[in-house]
Design a protein around this motif. Structure first.
Motif, PDB file in Angstrom:
ATOM      1  N   VAL A  52       0.827  -1.209   0.000  1.00  0.00           N
ATOM      2  CA  VAL A  52       0.000   0.000   0.000  1.00  0.00           C
ATOM      3  C   VAL A  52       0.867   1.266   0.000  1.00  0.00           C
ATOM      4  N   LEU A  53       1.578   1.499   1.100  1.00  0.00           N
ATOM      5  CA  LEU A  53       2.295   2.771   1.255  1.00  0.00           C
ATOM      6  C   LEU A  53       3.471   2.907   0.281  1.00  0.00           C
ATOM      7  N   GLU A  54       4.306   1.881   0.196  1.00  0.00           N
ATOM      8  CA  GLU A  54       5.457   1.973  -0.721  1.00  0.00           C
ATOM      9  C   GLU A  54       4.993   2.047  -2.166  1.00  0.00           C
ATOM     10  N   SER A  55       3.967   1.293  -2.499  1.00  0.00           N
ATOM     11  CA  SER A  55       3.438   1.327  -3.870  1.00  0.00           C
ATOM     12  C   SER A  55       2.892   2.711  -4.224  1.00  0.00           C
ATOM     13  N   LEU A  56       2.252   3.363  -3.268  1.00  0.00           N
ATOM     14  CA  LEU A  56       1.748   4.718  -3.498  1.00  0.00           C
ATOM     15  C   LEU A  56       2.892   5.686  -3.774  1.00  0.00           C
ATOM     16  N   LEU A  57       3.982   5.546  -3.005  1.00  0.00           N
ATOM     17  CA  LEU A  57       5.147   6.409  -3.231  1.00  0.00           C
ATOM     18  C   LEU A  57       5.729   6.176  -4.614  1.00  0.00           C
ATOM     19  N   HIS A  58       5.871   4.909  -5.004  1.00  0.00           N
ATOM     20  CA  HIS A  58       6.420   4.598  -6.325  1.00  0.00           C
ATOM     21  C   HIS A  58       5.553   5.189  -7.437  1.00  0.00           C
ATOM     22  N   SER A  59       4.249   5.073  -7.278  1.00  0.00           N
ATOM     23  CA  SER A  59       3.331   5.624  -8.290  1.00  0.00           C
ATOM     24  C   SER A  59       3.497   7.128  -8.422  1.00  0.00           C
ATOM     25  N   ILE A  76      18.852   3.207  -6.822  1.00  0.00           N
ATOM     26  CA  ILE A  76      19.205   3.531  -5.434  1.00  0.00           C
ATOM     27  C   ILE A  76      17.951   3.928  -4.655  1.00  0.00           C
ATOM     28  N   TYR A  77      17.115   4.751  -5.291  1.00  0.00           N
ATOM     29  CA  TYR A  77      15.862   5.160  -4.652  1.00  0.00           C
ATOM     30  C   TYR A  77      15.010   3.943  -4.318  1.00  0.00           C
ATOM     31  N   GLY A  78      14.869   3.018  -5.267  1.00  0.00           N
ATOM     32  CA  GLY A  78      14.045   1.835  -5.053  1.00  0.00           C
ATOM     33  C   GLY A  78      14.557   0.969  -3.916  1.00  0.00           C
ATOM     34  N   ALA A  79      15.877   0.789  -3.856  1.00  0.00           N
ATOM     35  CA  ALA A  79      16.472  -0.025  -2.797  1.00  0.00           C
ATOM     36  C   ALA A  79      16.281   0.628  -1.432  1.00  0.00           C
ATOM     37  N   LEU A  80      16.487   1.937  -1.363  1.00  0.00           N
ATOM     38  CA  LEU A  80      16.310   2.650  -0.087  1.00  0.00           C
ATOM     39  C   LEU A  80      14.850   2.675   0.340  1.00  0.00           C
ATOM     40  N   ALA A  81      13.960   2.849  -0.623  1.00  0.00           N
ATOM     41  CA  ALA A  81      12.524   2.864  -0.304  1.00  0.00           C
ATOM     42  C   ALA A  81      12.101   1.532   0.285  1.00  0.00           C
ATOM     43  N   ALA A  82      12.574   0.444  -0.307  1.00  0.00           N
ATOM     44  CA  ALA A  82      12.241  -0.884   0.208  1.00  0.00           C
ATOM     45  C   ALA A  82      12.758  -1.050   1.631  1.00  0.00           C
ATOM     46  N   GLY A  83      14.001  -0.621   1.858  1.00  0.00           N
ATOM     47  CA  GLY A  83      14.580  -0.728   3.189  1.00  0.00           C
ATOM     48  C   GLY A  83      13.822   0.086   4.221  1.00  0.00           C
ATOM     49  N   ILE A  84      13.500   1.306   3.873  1.00  0.00           N
ATOM     50  CA  ILE A  84      12.810   2.201   4.816  1.00  0.00           C
ATOM     51  C   ILE A  84      11.408   1.699   5.135  1.00  0.00           C
ATOM     52  N   PHE A  85      10.621   1.397   4.112  1.00  0.00           N
ATOM     53  CA  PHE A  85       9.242   1.000   4.351  1.00  0.00           C
ATOM     54  C   PHE A  85       9.150  -0.341   5.081  1.00  0.00           C
ATOM     55  N   ILE A 206      17.793  -1.011   7.816  1.00  0.00           N
ATOM     56  CA  ILE A 206      17.408  -0.284   6.602  1.00  0.00           C
ATOM     57  C   ILE A 206      18.525  -0.323   5.569  1.00  0.00           C
ATOM     58  N   LEU A 207      19.741  -0.038   6.014  1.00  0.00           N
ATOM     59  CA  LEU A 207      20.881   0.001   5.091  1.00  0.00           C
ATOM     60  C   LEU A 207      21.219  -1.381   4.543  1.00  0.00           C
ATOM     61  N   LEU A 208      21.125  -2.401   5.391  1.00  0.00           N
ATOM     62  CA  LEU A 208      21.383  -3.768   4.927  1.00  0.00           C
ATOM     63  C   LEU A 208      20.324  -4.202   3.912  1.00  0.00           C
ATOM     64  N   HIS A 209      19.086  -3.848   4.188  1.00  0.00           N
ATOM     65  CA  HIS A 209      17.996  -4.175   3.261  1.00  0.00           C
ATOM     66  C   HIS A 209      18.229  -3.478   1.911  1.00  0.00           C
ATOM     67  N   ALA A 210      18.616  -2.223   1.973  1.00  0.00           N
ATOM     68  CA  ALA A 210      18.882  -1.476   0.741  1.00  0.00           C
ATOM     69  C   ALA A 210      20.051  -2.086  -0.026  1.00  0.00           C
ATOM     70  N   LEU A 211      21.070  -2.540   0.719  1.00  0.00           N
ATOM     71  CA  LEU A 211      22.233  -3.174   0.086  1.00  0.00           C
ATOM     72  C   LEU A 211      21.834  -4.448  -0.642  1.00  0.00           C
ATOM     73  N   VAL A 212      21.022  -5.267   0.013  1.00  0.00           N
ATOM     74  CA  VAL A 212      20.561  -6.516  -0.596  1.00  0.00           C
ATOM     75  C   VAL A 212      19.739  -6.238  -1.848  1.00  0.00           C
ATOM     76  N   SER A 214      19.834  -3.586  -3.778  1.00  0.00           N
ATOM     77  CA  SER A 214      20.476  -2.723  -4.773  1.00  0.00           C
ATOM     78  C   SER A 214      20.887  -3.492  -6.030  1.00  0.00           C
ATOM     79  N   ALA A 215      21.410  -4.708  -5.860  1.00  0.00           N
ATOM     80  CA  ALA A 215      21.843  -5.479  -7.028  1.00  0.00           C
ATOM     81  C   ALA A 215      20.662  -5.865  -7.921  1.00  0.00           C
ATOM     82  N   PRO A 216      19.563  -6.445  -7.370  1.00  0.00           N
ATOM     83  CA  PRO A 216      18.400  -6.722  -8.224  1.00  0.00           C
ATOM     84  C   PRO A 216      17.820  -5.466  -8.857  1.00  0.00           C
ATOM     85  N   ALA A 217      17.873  -4.337  -8.122  1.00  0.00           N
ATOM     86  CA  ALA A 217      17.363  -3.075  -8.673  1.00  0.00           C
ATOM     87  C   ALA A 217      18.192  -2.638  -9.882  1.00  0.00           C
TER      88      ALA A 217
END
Length: 262
Positions: A52-59, A76-85, A206-212, A214-217
């Motif tokens: 819901v929330l992350e998808s709204l931000l992406h849209s 980078i934005y996508g990886a950080l957004a995933a980590g934060i949310f 958050i940072l570890l999630h973003a790191l993980v 980042s490569a698929p992104a």
């Protein structure tokens, strides 16, 4: 035409991505005796904060073109957004809805709920979509099914399924298992942050999630094109996550013993 072997494997993948989380919850529920409430809250947390929330931000970001798609910046934005949310979501759900569920088994239950609903919504449903498209291609109805898409987009869908290999198709299943393990490990980092009242561990998660991610992104942005390199990295993260999960069990149990002795 999409080969029969690919269609059969897609069906197997749908069944696996649906049953794997359910069987995991049943097995560990009987083994660790966590409350099913933790599983439900974990699933709810993923749905609310990601779907819901992350998808709204992406849209909003894509529609307003604040960040150009298919760029390193967007990856980078996508990886950080995933980590934060996802990590803030874990923090909020534990903080406000699981105040009396802070033991290791509760982290496992929450992680299974979070990872499980992700496996079903992202894994099983993605394969289900691929199955529908494959059957439409073989029956010659793909143009009707995608009548709102232009010819180039329809041809892209056709080529992606007609030319896909069994190895490439199976890698999606392995990735779901790897992600499943990583999500549980990240849950323990956030839970530890709450138990120890050290929010710095939330930032670490958050940072570890973003790191993980980042490569698929970067692969999705076609900046990195070697899928085997990406899956190898995710596999490495999953191995580290599994070892970490085993270590946290003794850490959390030691914490309980210390609190009891006091």
């Amino acid at each position: 035409m999409v080969s029969q072997s690919i269609i059969i494997f897609i069906i197997v993948a749908i069944v696996f991505c649906t049953l794997f989380p359910i069987v995991s919850v049943i097995y560990f529920k009987n083994k660790e005796h966590f409350s099913i409430k933790t599983v439900a809250i974990g699933g709810l947390g993923f749905f609310l904060f990601v779907m819901v929330l992350e998808s709204l931000l992406h849209s909003m970001v894509i529609s307003t073109k604040i960040i150009k798609v298919n760029t390193i910046t967007f990856a980078i934005y996508g990886a950080l957004a995933a980590g934060i949310f996802e990590e803030v979501g874990r923090f909020v759900m534990f903080k406000f809805f699981l105040k009396n569920n802070r033991q290791w088994k509760d982290g496992l239950g929450y992680g299974l709920g979070h990872a499980g609903i992700e496996t079903i919504l992202i894994g099983a449903l993605s394969y289900l979509n691929a199955l529908i498209m494959s059957l439409a291609i073989n029956s010659g109805t793909i143009n009707n099914l995608l009548k709102n898409q232009n010819t180039a987009e329809i041809e892209t869908v056709k080529n992606s399924l007609v030319n896909v290999t069994l190895l490439a198709t199976s890698m999606g299943v392995f990735e779901r298992v790897f992600a499943f393990t990583i999500q549980i490990a990240l849950t323990f980092i956030v839970l530890y942050a709450i138990r120890e009242r050290k929010n710095i561990y939330l930032l670490v998660a958050i940072l570890l999630h973003a790191l993980v991610d980042s490569a698929p992104a970067l692969y999705q942005m076609k900046i990195i094109t070697n899928i085997y390199f990406i899956e190898g990295l995710v596999f490495l993260f999953a191995i580290i996550s599994f070892i970490f999960i085993m270590k946290t069990k003794s850490l959390f149990n030691d914490k309980v013993q210390i609190e009891i002795s006091k």
